[in-house]
Design an enzyme around this catalytic site. Sequence first.
Site, PDB file in Angstrom:
ATOM      1  N   ASP A   1     -10.109   2.432   2.431  1.00  0.00           N
ATOM      2  CA  ASP A   1     -10.147   1.846   3.785  1.00  0.00           C
ATOM      3  C   ASP A   1     -10.734   2.862   4.770  1.00  0.00           C
ATOM      4  O   ASP A   1     -11.426   2.494   5.722  1.00  0.00           O
ATOM      5  CB  ASP A   1      -8.731   1.470   4.264  1.00  0.00           C
ATOM      6  CG  ASP A   1      -8.208   0.211   3.591  1.00  0.00           C
ATOM      7  OD1 ASP A   1      -9.019  -0.612   3.146  1.00  0.00           O
ATOM      8  OD2 ASP A   1      -6.968   0.059   3.524  1.00  0.00           O
TER       9      ASP A   1
ATOM     10  N   LYS B   1       0.816  -1.225   0.000  1.00  0.00           N
ATOM     11  CA  LYS B   1       0.000   0.000   0.000  1.00  0.00           C
ATOM     12  C   LYS B   1       0.852   1.278   0.000  1.00  0.00           C
ATOM     13  O   LYS B   1       0.553   2.234  -0.714  1.00  0.00           O
ATOM     14  CB  LYS B   1      -0.951   0.005   1.199  1.00  0.00           C
ATOM     15  CG  LYS B   1      -2.075  -1.022   1.071  1.00  0.00           C
ATOM     16  CD  LYS B   1      -3.040  -0.928   2.235  1.00  0.00           C
ATOM     17  CE  LYS B   1      -4.108  -2.002   2.133  1.00  0.00           C
ATOM     18  NZ  LYS B   1      -5.115  -1.930   3.191  1.00  0.00           N
TER      19      LYS B   1
HETATM   20  P1  NAP Z   1       0.539  -3.712   9.765  1.00  0.00           P
HETATM   21  O1  NAP Z   1       0.752  -2.482   8.954  1.00  0.00           O
HETATM   22  O2  NAP Z   1       1.479  -4.864   9.645  1.00  0.00           O
HETATM   23  O3  NAP Z   1       0.482  -3.276  11.338  1.00  0.00           O
HETATM   24  C1  NAP Z   1       0.252  -4.224  12.319  1.00  0.00           C
HETATM   25  C2  NAP Z   1       0.201  -3.537  13.689  1.00  0.00           C
HETATM   26  O4  NAP Z   1      -0.145  -4.523  14.650  1.00  0.00           O
HETATM   27  C3  NAP Z   1       1.531  -2.930  14.128  1.00  0.00           C
HETATM   28  O5  NAP Z   1       1.272  -1.755  14.878  1.00  0.00           O
HETATM   29  C4  NAP Z   1       2.111  -4.028  15.031  1.00  0.00           C
HETATM   30  O6  NAP Z   1       2.899  -3.538  16.087  1.00  0.00           O
HETATM   31  C5  NAP Z   1       0.878  -4.588  15.667  1.00  0.00           C
HETATM   32  N1  NAP Z   1       1.040  -5.980  16.054  1.00  0.00           N
HETATM   33  C6  NAP Z   1       1.391  -7.027  15.257  1.00  0.00           C
HETATM   34  N2  NAP Z   1       1.394  -8.161  15.970  1.00  0.00           N
HETATM   35  C7  NAP Z   1       1.060  -7.832  17.247  1.00  0.00           C
HETATM   36  C8  NAP Z   1       0.918  -8.572  18.452  1.00  0.00           C
HETATM   37  N3  NAP Z   1       1.098  -9.899  18.482  1.00  0.00           N
HETATM   38  N4  NAP Z   1       0.566  -7.915  19.577  1.00  0.00           N
HETATM   39  C9  NAP Z   1       0.366  -6.564  19.555  1.00  0.00           C
HETATM   40  N5  NAP Z   1       0.501  -5.805  18.447  1.00  0.00           N
HETATM   41  C10 NAP Z   1       0.830  -6.435  17.299  1.00  0.00           C
HETATM   42  O7  NAP Z   1      -0.908  -4.324   9.493  1.00  0.00           O
HETATM   43  P2  NAP Z   1      -2.245  -3.568   9.039  1.00  0.00           P
HETATM   44  O8  NAP Z   1      -2.283  -3.453   7.563  1.00  0.00           O
HETATM   45  O9  NAP Z   1      -2.402  -2.333   9.843  1.00  0.00           O
HETATM   46  O10 NAP Z   1      -3.348  -4.656   9.448  1.00  0.00           O
HETATM   47  C11 NAP Z   1      -3.589  -5.006  10.801  1.00  0.00           C
HETATM   48  C12 NAP Z   1      -4.745  -6.007  10.840  1.00  0.00           C
HETATM   49  O11 NAP Z   1      -5.944  -5.318  10.437  1.00  0.00           O
HETATM   50  C13 NAP Z   1      -4.565  -7.135   9.821  1.00  0.00           C
HETATM   51  O12 NAP Z   1      -4.057  -8.283  10.439  1.00  0.00           O
HETATM   52  C14 NAP Z   1      -5.953  -7.401   9.284  1.00  0.00           C
HETATM   53  O13 NAP Z   1      -6.506  -8.498   9.976  1.00  0.00           O
HETATM   54  C15 NAP Z   1      -6.739  -6.164   9.665  1.00  0.00           C
HETATM   55  N6  NAP Z   1      -7.189  -5.413   8.468  1.00  0.00           N
HETATM   56  C16 NAP Z   1      -8.500  -5.486   8.141  1.00  0.00           C
HETATM   57  C17 NAP Z   1      -8.987  -4.765   7.070  1.00  0.00           C
HETATM   58  C18 NAP Z   1     -10.453  -4.850   6.736  1.00  0.00           C
HETATM   59  O14 NAP Z   1     -10.871  -4.424   5.655  1.00  0.00           O
HETATM   60  N7  NAP Z   1     -11.249  -5.363   7.640  1.00  0.00           N
HETATM   61  C19 NAP Z   1      -8.134  -3.951   6.303  1.00  0.00           C
HETATM   62  C20 NAP Z   1      -6.784  -3.895   6.658  1.00  0.00           C
HETATM   63  C21 NAP Z   1      -6.319  -4.642   7.746  1.00  0.00           C
HETATM   64  P3  NAP Z   1       4.495  -3.291  15.962  1.00  0.00           P
HETATM   65  O15 NAP Z   1       4.619  -1.926  15.334  1.00  0.00           O
HETATM   66  O16 NAP Z   1       4.923  -3.327  17.391  1.00  0.00           O
HETATM   67  O17 NAP Z   1       5.043  -4.409  15.117  1.00  0.00           O
END
Ligand code: NAP
Length: 268
Positions: free
Chosen positions: A104, A68
Amino acid sequence: MRKLPGRLVLLGHPVAHSLSPRFQNAALRAADIPLVYEAIDVPPQSLRRTLAELAEIDAIGNVTIPHKEDVAACCHRLLPLAQRCGAVNTFWHEDGQLVGDNTDVGGVDAIATLLLGEARHGATVTLLGAGGSAAAVVAAVERWGDARVRLYNRNVDRARLLAARFGPVVDVVDSVEEALEGAALVVNATPVGLKDDAFPVPVGALPGGAAVFDLVYRANETAWVRAAREAGHRAADGEGMLVEQGALSFERWFGVVPDRGAMWRALH
Ligand code: NAP
């Protein structure tokens, strides 16, 4: 409707290939648009070459993890929400130029509006996570008058980077407990609960009356959403956001409103 594009694709990593092809293809059939929505695996080192090939055939599409931010950097023009988030999930071409948007934000906004209604104006929002989807949450909240985000992320430096992008609407806090103080809405933007039934925060720690929005989606909702609802909280998982961001992308590409009912039915 615009001239038909050469191809309609989701660019991403294989594990990130979501339910989008199912509901987008249902929307295309319902609208009688003779295209197929295809997920294609694009390793980071091939992204620029793939974008150049897609430009030659006037392709349109979505973008997911991990591209993205990189696609945003490649765009000739960004719509305001893509600019605000520094991330693109929807693209098309205009006169050979790559244009990017971020639906989003609209997906978050739609579900938060269902959960909070008018109460989102002035709301305190707890945000767990500081990645790409957390940026979309902040971009949605900053459009609600006087609303604020209390942001907790396990990596505080990443939380501060996100806060610096958005300014005073975000307060970075040092613990989940602080993040939950006074919250009207608690949002999980981490992958916690995606692969197992782990909770991002215990349901007993949620402020009374707070709504719960889990961006994670799984078959039959996430365990956190089910438990929060059983404890009397309004709660939604990420499926509604997923469909809504897809519906908004469809509108950008084709200039017509998709059949959201057909999109939902394709998932259930
Ligand atoms: P991302 O950019 O990889 O960010 C993930 C975030 O989660 C980071 O802040 C990370 O913290 C934190 N994290 C990862 N593992 C963790 C753990 N075990 N405990 C606590 N914090 C943790 O991912 P993203 O694109 O934001 O997506 C996050 C989630 O949102 C995805 O897994 C997906 O399920 C969901 N999502 C849903 C939609 C939808 O349309 N519904 C769209 C996008 C995403 P650190 O900085 O400390 O690594």
